[in-house]
Structure formats: structure tokens, C-alpha cells
Design a protein around this motif. Structure first.
Motif, mmCIF file in Angstrom:
data_model
loop_
_atom_site.group_PDB
_atom_site.id
_atom_site.type_symbol
_atom_site.label_atom_id
_atom_site.label_comp_id
_atom_site.label_asym_id
_atom_site.label_seq_id
_atom_site.Cartn_x
_atom_site.Cartn_y
_atom_site.Cartn_z
ATOM 1 N N THR A 1 4.447 -3.924 8.380
ATOM 2 C CA THR A 1 5.988 -4.761 8.324
ATOM 3 C C THR A 1 5.724 -5.519 9.703
ATOM 4 O OG1 THR A 1 6.390 -2.870 9.564
ATOM 5 C CG2 THR A 1 7.689 -2.835 7.650
ATOM 6 N N SER A 2 4.000 -5.674 9.937
ATOM 7 C CA SER A 2 4.303 -6.830 11.666
ATOM 8 C C SER A 2 4.845 -5.881 12.684
ATOM 9 C CB SER A 2 4.261 -7.737 11.279
ATOM 10 O OG SER A 2 3.561 -8.586 9.722
ATOM 11 N N ASP A 3 4.781 -5.000 12.887
ATOM 12 C CA ASP A 3 6.055 -4.946 13.499
ATOM 13 C C ASP A 3 4.963 -3.777 15.195
ATOM 14 O OD1 ASP A 3 7.558 -3.033 15.342
ATOM 15 O OD2 ASP A 3 9.494 -2.338 14.129
ATOM 16 N N GLU A 4 4.872 -4.609 15.975
ATOM 17 C CA GLU A 4 3.607 -4.395 16.833
ATOM 18 C C GLU A 4 3.975 -3.023 17.464
ATOM 19 O OE1 GLU A 4 0.287 -4.444 18.393
ATOM 20 O OE2 GLU A 4 0.860 -5.285 16.840
ATOM 21 N N LYS A 5 5.117 -2.750 17.780
ATOM 22 C CA LYS A 5 5.587 -1.510 19.069
ATOM 23 C C LYS A 5 5.795 -0.132 17.301
ATOM 24 C CE LYS A 5 9.797 0.512 20.846
ATOM 25 N NZ LYS A 5 8.980 1.876 20.535
ATOM 26 N N MET A 6 6.072 -0.603 16.726
ATOM 27 C CA MET A 6 5.812 0.486 15.644
ATOM 28 C C MET A 6 4.119 1.243 15.271
ATOM 29 S SD MET A 6 6.914 1.545 11.391
ATOM 30 C CE MET A 6 8.389 1.307 11.826
ATOM 31 N N ARG A 7 3.236 0.527 15.552
ATOM 32 C CA ARG A 7 1.600 0.244 15.398
ATOM 33 C C ARG A 7 1.433 0.898 16.557
ATOM 34 N NH1 ARG A 7 -2.746 -0.817 16.914
ATOM 35 N NH2 ARG A 7 -2.078 -2.571 17.849
ATOM 36 N N ARG A 8 1.887 0.554 17.513
ATOM 37 C CA ARG A 8 1.465 0.790 19.224
ATOM 38 C C ARG A 8 1.767 2.498 19.188
ATOM 39 N NH1 ARG A 8 3.203 -3.250 21.241
ATOM 40 N NH2 ARG A 8 4.308 -2.799 21.664
ATOM 41 N N ASP A 9 3.040 2.761 18.636
ATOM 42 C CA ASP A 9 3.433 3.921 18.898
ATOM 43 C C ASP A 9 2.835 4.680 17.753
ATOM 44 O OD1 ASP A 9 5.643 3.345 20.515
ATOM 45 O OD2 ASP A 9 7.158 3.298 18.961
ATOM 46 N N GLY A 10 2.371 4.523 16.449
ATOM 47 C CA GLY A 10 1.282 4.895 15.227
ATOM 48 C C GLY A 10 0.852 5.353 16.157
ATOM 49 N N VAL A 11 -0.054 4.626 16.839
ATOM 50 C CA VAL A 11 -1.789 4.847 17.815
ATOM 51 C C VAL A 11 -1.494 5.651 18.307
ATOM 52 C CG1 VAL A 11 -3.374 3.966 19.213
ATOM 53 C CG2 VAL A 11 -2.731 2.971 17.463
ATOM 54 N N MET A 12 -0.251 5.956 19.435
ATOM 55 C CA MET A 12 -0.808 7.072 20.508
ATOM 56 C C MET A 12 0.320 8.346 19.946
ATOM 57 S SD MET A 12 -0.136 5.044 23.440
ATOM 58 C CE MET A 12 -0.277 7.017 24.686
ATOM 59 N N ASP A 13 0.436 8.438 18.503
ATOM 60 C CA ASP A 13 1.142 9.916 18.011
ATOM 61 C C ASP A 13 -0.223 10.329 17.994
ATOM 62 O OD1 ASP A 13 3.508 9.376 19.068
ATOM 63 O OD2 ASP A 13 4.339 8.966 16.196
ATOM 64 N N GLN A 14 -1.157 9.435 17.558
ATOM 65 C CA GLN A 14 -2.749 9.503 17.317
ATOM 66 C C GLN A 14 -3.275 10.823 17.992
ATOM 67 O OE1 GLN A 14 -4.774 7.451 13.576
ATOM 68 N NE2 GLN A 14 -2.640 6.056 13.871
ATOM 69 N N VAL A 15 -2.903 9.823 19.361
ATOM 70 C CA VAL A 15 -3.785 10.608 20.094
ATOM 71 C C VAL A 15 -3.100 11.309 20.587
ATOM 72 C CG1 VAL A 15 -4.062 10.346 22.796
ATOM 73 C CG2 VAL A 15 -4.970 8.578 21.358
ATOM 74 N N LYS A 16 -1.910 11.601 20.786
ATOM 75 C CA LYS A 16 -0.680 12.863 21.090
ATOM 76 C C LYS A 16 -1.806 13.459 20.561
ATOM 77 C CE LYS A 16 3.224 14.769 21.770
ATOM 78 N NZ LYS A 16 4.885 15.030 21.298
ATOM 79 N N GLY A 17 -1.378 13.589 18.597
ATOM 80 C CA GLY A 17 -2.233 15.018 18.066
ATOM 81 C C GLY A 17 -3.407 15.687 18.157
ATOM 82 N N LYS A 18 -3.808 14.425 18.594
ATOM 83 C CA LYS A 18 -5.536 14.679 18.415
ATOM 84 C C LYS A 18 -5.701 15.679 19.840
ATOM 85 C CE LYS A 18 -7.718 11.048 16.072
ATOM 86 N NZ LYS A 18 -8.357 9.133 16.275
ATOM 87 N N ILE A 19 -4.912 15.455 21.374
ATOM 88 C CA ILE A 19 -5.115 16.442 22.366
ATOM 89 C C ILE A 19 -4.502 17.657 22.131
ATOM 90 C CG2 ILE A 19 -4.126 16.143 24.480
ATOM 91 C CD1 ILE A 19 -4.092 13.319 24.948
ATOM 92 N N GLN A 20 -2.754 17.192 21.224
ATOM 93 C CA GLN A 20 -2.890 18.585 20.745
ATOM 94 C C GLN A 20 -3.606 20.010 20.223
ATOM 95 O OE1 GLN A 20 0.969 18.060 19.245
ATOM 96 N NE2 GLN A 20 1.926 20.131 19.914
ATOM 97 N N ASN A 21 -4.782 18.854 18.953
ATOM 98 C CA ASN A 21 -5.138 19.824 18.407
ATOM 99 C C ASN A 21 -6.508 20.543 19.149
ATOM 100 O OD1 ASN A 21 -7.025 21.554 16.100
ATOM 101 N ND2 ASN A 21 -7.132 18.896 15.387
ATOM 102 N N VAL A 22 -6.882 20.004 20.263
ATOM 103 C CA VAL A 22 -8.047 20.220 21.142
ATOM 104 C C VAL A 22 -7.193 21.001 21.774
ATOM 105 C CG1 VAL A 22 -9.188 19.918 22.646
ATOM 106 C CG2 VAL A 22 -9.089 17.848 20.771
#
Length: 57
Positions: A25-46
Motif C-alpha cells: 500500500t506504499s505505507d512507509e509507517k506500516m512497513r517500518r512498524d512491521g520491521v520493528m515487530d520482526q525485531v521484537k519477535g526475534k529478540i523474544q524468541n532468543v
């Protein structure tokens, strides 16, 4: 398996979906939020993996 590993995997997957939707959708904020959620998820998994190791699983 520690619950943090399960929740981390779910957060990571949700982040990937959110990032893809943001790109689509060319929504840069949503894309960045998604990347941050991925980082959060990876940290939580570790963290969950470390807990499992300490418990001897």
C-alpha cells in the motif's frame, strides 16, 4: 518450549505480514512498524531459547 519462543514467533510472523502490507500500500509507517515487530519477535524468541537452555530443555 518456553512461551516467549511461541509469542516471539507469532510477533515475527505478524511483523512480516505488516511489512508486506505496508509495501503493497506504499505505507512507509506500516512497513517500518512491521520491521520493528520482526525485531521484537526475534529478540523474544532468543530470550525464550535462553530460558529453555537454563531449564535444561
Amino acid at each position: 518450549m518456553d512461551k516467549d519462543r511461541v509469542e516471539g514467533a507469532a510477533t515475527n510472523m505478524g511483523g512480516k505480514i505488516k511489512e508486506g502490507a505496508g509495501k503493497l500500500t506504499s505505507d512507509e509507517k506500516m512497513r517500518r512498524d512491521g520491521v520493528m515487530d520482526q525485531v521484537k519477535g526475534k529478540i523474544q524468541n532468543v530470550v525464550g531459547g535462553i530460558k529453555d537452555t537454563l531449564k535444561g530443555k
